[in-house]
Design an enzyme around this catalytic site. Sequence first.
Site, PDB file in Angstrom:
ATOM      1  N   GLY A  37       0.809  -1.214   0.000  1.00  0.00           N
ATOM      2  CA  GLY A  37       0.000   0.000   0.000  1.00  0.00           C
ATOM      3  C   GLY A  37       0.841   1.263   0.000  1.00  0.00           C
ATOM      4  O   GLY A  37       1.713   1.452  -0.844  1.00  0.00           O
ATOM      5  N   GLY A  38       0.556   2.136   0.962  1.00  0.00           N
ATOM      6  CA  GLY A  38       1.260   3.419   1.042  1.00  0.00           C
ATOM      7  C   GLY A  38       2.758   3.244   1.176  1.00  0.00           C
ATOM      8  O   GLY A  38       3.539   4.115   0.765  1.00  0.00           O
ATOM      9  N   GLY A  82      17.691   8.833 -35.544  1.00  0.00           N
ATOM     10  CA  GLY A  82      17.274   9.683 -34.424  1.00  0.00           C
ATOM     11  C   GLY A  82      18.140   9.449 -33.203  1.00  0.00           C
ATOM     12  O   GLY A  82      18.351  10.352 -32.389  1.00  0.00           O
ATOM     13  N   ALA A  83      18.632   8.214 -33.090  1.00  0.00           N
ATOM     14  CA  ALA A  83      19.436   7.890 -31.917  1.00  0.00           C
ATOM     15  C   ALA A  83      20.726   8.720 -31.890  1.00  0.00           C
ATOM     16  O   ALA A  83      21.241   9.041 -30.816  1.00  0.00           O
ATOM     17  CB  ALA A  83      19.748   6.407 -31.898  1.00  0.00           C
TER      18      ALA A  83
HETATM   19  C1  HXC Z   1      -1.753  -2.599  11.504  1.00  0.00           C
HETATM   20  C2  HXC Z   1      -0.442  -4.355  10.891  1.00  0.00           C
HETATM   21  C3  HXC Z   1      -0.481  -3.935   9.545  1.00  0.00           C
HETATM   22  C4  HXC Z   1      -1.226  -2.762   9.238  1.00  0.00           C
HETATM   23  C5  HXC Z   1       0.709  -5.711   9.654  1.00  0.00           C
HETATM   24  N1  HXC Z   1       0.309  -5.457  10.911  1.00  0.00           N
HETATM   25  N2  HXC Z   1       0.230  -4.806   8.801  1.00  0.00           N
HETATM   26  N3  HXC Z   1      -1.066  -3.674  11.861  1.00  0.00           N
HETATM   27  N4  HXC Z   1      -1.819  -2.112  10.260  1.00  0.00           N
HETATM   28  N5  HXC Z   1      -1.288  -2.283   8.010  1.00  0.00           N
HETATM   29  C6  HXC Z   1       0.616  -6.206  12.118  1.00  0.00           C
HETATM   30  C7  HXC Z   1      -0.054  -7.566  12.164  1.00  0.00           C
HETATM   31  O1  HXC Z   1      -1.353  -7.465  12.702  1.00  0.00           O
HETATM   32  C8  HXC Z   1       0.870  -8.326  13.088  1.00  0.00           C
HETATM   33  O2  HXC Z   1       0.600  -7.950  14.410  1.00  0.00           O
HETATM   34  C9  HXC Z   1       2.237  -7.754  12.735  1.00  0.00           C
HETATM   35  O3  HXC Z   1       1.996  -6.496  12.105  1.00  0.00           O
HETATM   36  C10 HXC Z   1       3.014  -8.613  11.759  1.00  0.00           C
HETATM   37  O4  HXC Z   1       2.160  -8.903  10.668  1.00  0.00           O
HETATM   38  P1  HXC Z   1       2.006 -10.388  10.063  1.00  0.00           P
HETATM   39  O5  HXC Z   1       0.814 -10.386   9.186  1.00  0.00           O
HETATM   40  O6  HXC Z   1       2.027 -11.376  11.205  1.00  0.00           O
HETATM   41  O7  HXC Z   1       3.356 -10.539   9.246  1.00  0.00           O
HETATM   42  P2  HXC Z   1       3.594 -11.240   7.852  1.00  0.00           P
HETATM   43  O8  HXC Z   1       2.950 -12.588   7.846  1.00  0.00           O
HETATM   44  O9  HXC Z   1       5.078 -11.150   7.630  1.00  0.00           O
HETATM   45  O10 HXC Z   1       2.834 -10.352   6.781  1.00  0.00           O
HETATM   46  C11 HXC Z   1       3.229  -9.008   6.577  1.00  0.00           C
HETATM   47  C12 HXC Z   1       2.217  -8.284   5.646  1.00  0.00           C
HETATM   48  C13 HXC Z   1       0.781  -8.467   6.208  1.00  0.00           C
HETATM   49  C14 HXC Z   1       2.302  -8.860   4.241  1.00  0.00           C
HETATM   50  C15 HXC Z   1       2.630  -6.825   5.588  1.00  0.00           C
HETATM   51  O11 HXC Z   1       0.790  -8.141   7.613  1.00  0.00           O
HETATM   52  C16 HXC Z   1      -0.217  -7.627   5.506  1.00  0.00           C
HETATM   53  O12 HXC Z   1      -0.728  -7.991   4.458  1.00  0.00           O
HETATM   54  N6  HXC Z   1      -0.577  -6.482   6.139  1.00  0.00           N
HETATM   55  C17 HXC Z   1      -1.556  -5.586   5.598  1.00  0.00           C
HETATM   56  C18 HXC Z   1      -1.034  -4.888   4.382  1.00  0.00           C
HETATM   57  C19 HXC Z   1      -1.995  -3.867   3.883  1.00  0.00           C
HETATM   58  O13 HXC Z   1      -2.951  -4.195   3.163  1.00  0.00           O
HETATM   59  N7  HXC Z   1      -1.819  -2.603   4.378  1.00  0.00           N
HETATM   60  C20 HXC Z   1      -2.710  -1.513   4.132  1.00  0.00           C
HETATM   61  C21 HXC Z   1      -2.402  -0.985   2.770  1.00  0.00           C
HETATM   62  S1  HXC Z   1      -3.420   0.369   2.333  1.00  0.00           S
HETATM   63  P3  HXC Z   1       0.782  -8.953  15.636  1.00  0.00           P
HETATM   64  O14 HXC Z   1       0.349  -8.168  16.822  1.00  0.00           O
HETATM   65  O15 HXC Z   1      -0.079 -10.123  15.338  1.00  0.00           O
HETATM   66  O16 HXC Z   1       2.217  -9.305  15.641  1.00  0.00           O
HETATM   67  C22 HXC Z   1      -2.427   1.668   2.515  1.00  0.00           C
HETATM   68  C23 HXC Z   1      -3.100   2.947   2.210  1.00  0.00           C
HETATM   69  C24 HXC Z   1      -2.166   4.023   1.746  1.00  0.00           C
HETATM   70  O17 HXC Z   1      -1.299   1.600   2.883  1.00  0.00           O
HETATM   71  C25 HXC Z   1      -2.289   4.229   0.276  1.00  0.00           C
HETATM   72  C26 HXC Z   1      -1.609   5.478  -0.158  1.00  0.00           C
HETATM   73  C27 HXC Z   1      -1.457   5.554  -1.639  1.00  0.00           C
END
Ligand code: HXC
Length: 514
Positions: A169-170, A404-405
């Site tokens: 994401g961001g 052109g290159a």
């Molecule tokens: C809050 C988060 C988080 C998030 C991960 N965690 N992403 N907490 N907000 N975005 C937390 C998990 O709950 C977990 O907490 C710990 O971080 C580790 O995550 P895991 O999932 O256990 O790790 P892993 O298996 O390595 O996977 C990592 C990951 C996955 C691929 C990043 O966590 C994931 O898909 N996260 C969400 C990604 C996402 O969709 N983000 C939002 C994008 S939208 P605990 O307490 O259990 O350890 C965005 C908007 C901005 O960013 C756009 C601007 C253009």
Amino acid sequence: MKEKIENLRKIKSEALLGGGEEKIRNQHSKGKLTARERIELLVDEGSFDEVDMLVKHRSSDFGLDKQKIPGDGVVTGFARIHGKPVALFSQDFTVFGGSLSEAHAEKICKIQDMALKIGIPVIGLNDSGGARIQEGVVSLGGYAEIFLRNTLSSGVIPQISAVLGPCAGGAVYSPAITDFIFMVDKTSQMFVTGPNVVKTVTHEEVTFEELGGAETHAVKSGVAHFKFESEVELLSAIRRLITFIPLNWKDRGIEKEFDFTQDLIVKELDAIIPLQSNKPYNMHDIIEKIVDDNDFMEVHKYYAENIIVGFARIGGISVGVVANQPAVLAGVLDINASVKGARFIRFCDSFNIPLLVIEDVPGFMPGTDQEWNGIIRHGAKLLFAFCEATVPKVTVITRKAYGGAYDVMNSKHIRGDFNFAWPSAEIAVMGPKGAVEIIFKKEISKSDNPELKIEEKLNEYIEKFANPFVAAERGYIDDVIEPNQTRLKLINAFQLLKTKVDKNPPKKHSNIPL
Ligand code: HXC
């Protein structure tokens, strides 16, 4: 006071642990370093001054008020690399997966603002799950604040991003706006939406690595400029990059001490170009023999390999090298090569890094694939970037400079300062075969012996145009030089150009064909 100091030490030592020992073990088990270990490897020993170590998030939704970790998932501060000051942030995956809260964003923005005022590079070590989901729009706002600062800092201070985990994401758009993205094989990934969302929306089954791993972005998408086997190698490469680039746009001429009494004639250069003009050779052999200490830091090494870009030093002066690669697709300019070259040239021009162009190019890539995907628009980026650049610009034509290159690759007409050619250079509207088939079409078809006629006309064309002398007669080439003199000529040219001043007309900003 003693007690207060003891208390401070206790608070700080807790903060140093981030998400705690179990999460640190987990991070290590994935082959990843922690945020602080990364900083230690990146900066000069003992030079890191941390700020905002005690910042905590202010959220209470979804039980977050019970999970407040000092630092809030990002370590920020200032340090030195090879003695040069830098600002940096390092996201801590052990704290909420390095996700970005309002407070986390504020910490990053603070060092971005400071770096801009001071005029020093920002290095971001990214390892983040993106916007902190529990904080909702507040974290989206935080990202936007970072993107704005990335954009306003562009061209003012260098911005370097390392992606060291699954950035989603961001977490990918901030690196995308910066100048260079570094990734590690197998442990870093970048994607706008992860495999699960991809499956729901497009029904594609794809792994994290296939979707957005280092290999994908370094080879296919071109999003990553550098790819390494390990974090240790990656961090050491960032240190190396810092030696070639300035602190900010006002810095002129990054220069190292150079011994001008050494032998600058390189005889091996006389034996690189094959006798037959359509035979490939490796442009790296030339680059490495021309630059100081054979030291060339290639950027985008695995992407659009038909053009080579990277940093080197010539006579101690840091330069950006842009060179066609005859060993890959004959060095032709296609869409990816044009975009790769243009982006690199604009970085160099933003930061007063002189450009060295080494040219052996048969032209732009023909075909429906290229035309329909916009080779006109993308090729124009390369042309535009060269035309607009006001840094010292020197070209060496080793062999082909067709069509052109020829114009695009920093010709005299678009403000090349010194344009040299080797005696093997062929400078013309197109290669002999294509040219003869067009201009002597009637003569050939009427001939009793078309093959002999083609041969005769080919020889005539080659004698007349496939050489550097017509261009040299007009002053389009400043000098035809023996290959062995190239290093000497380039050292002299870049020394002379150190005080060059050139300006573009006043404007708000240009409108590069994006
Ligand atoms: C809050 C988060 C988080 C998030 C991960 N965690 N992403 N907490 N907000 N975005 C937390 C998990 O709950 C977990 O907490 C710990 O971080 C580790 O995550 P895991 O999932 O256990 O790790 P892993 O298996 O390595 O996977 C990592 C990951 C996955 C691929 C990043 O966590 C994931 O898909 N996260 C969400 C990604 C996402 O969709 N983000 C939002 C994008 S939208 P605990 O307490 O259990 O350890 C965005 C908007 C901005 O960013 C756009 C601007 C253009």
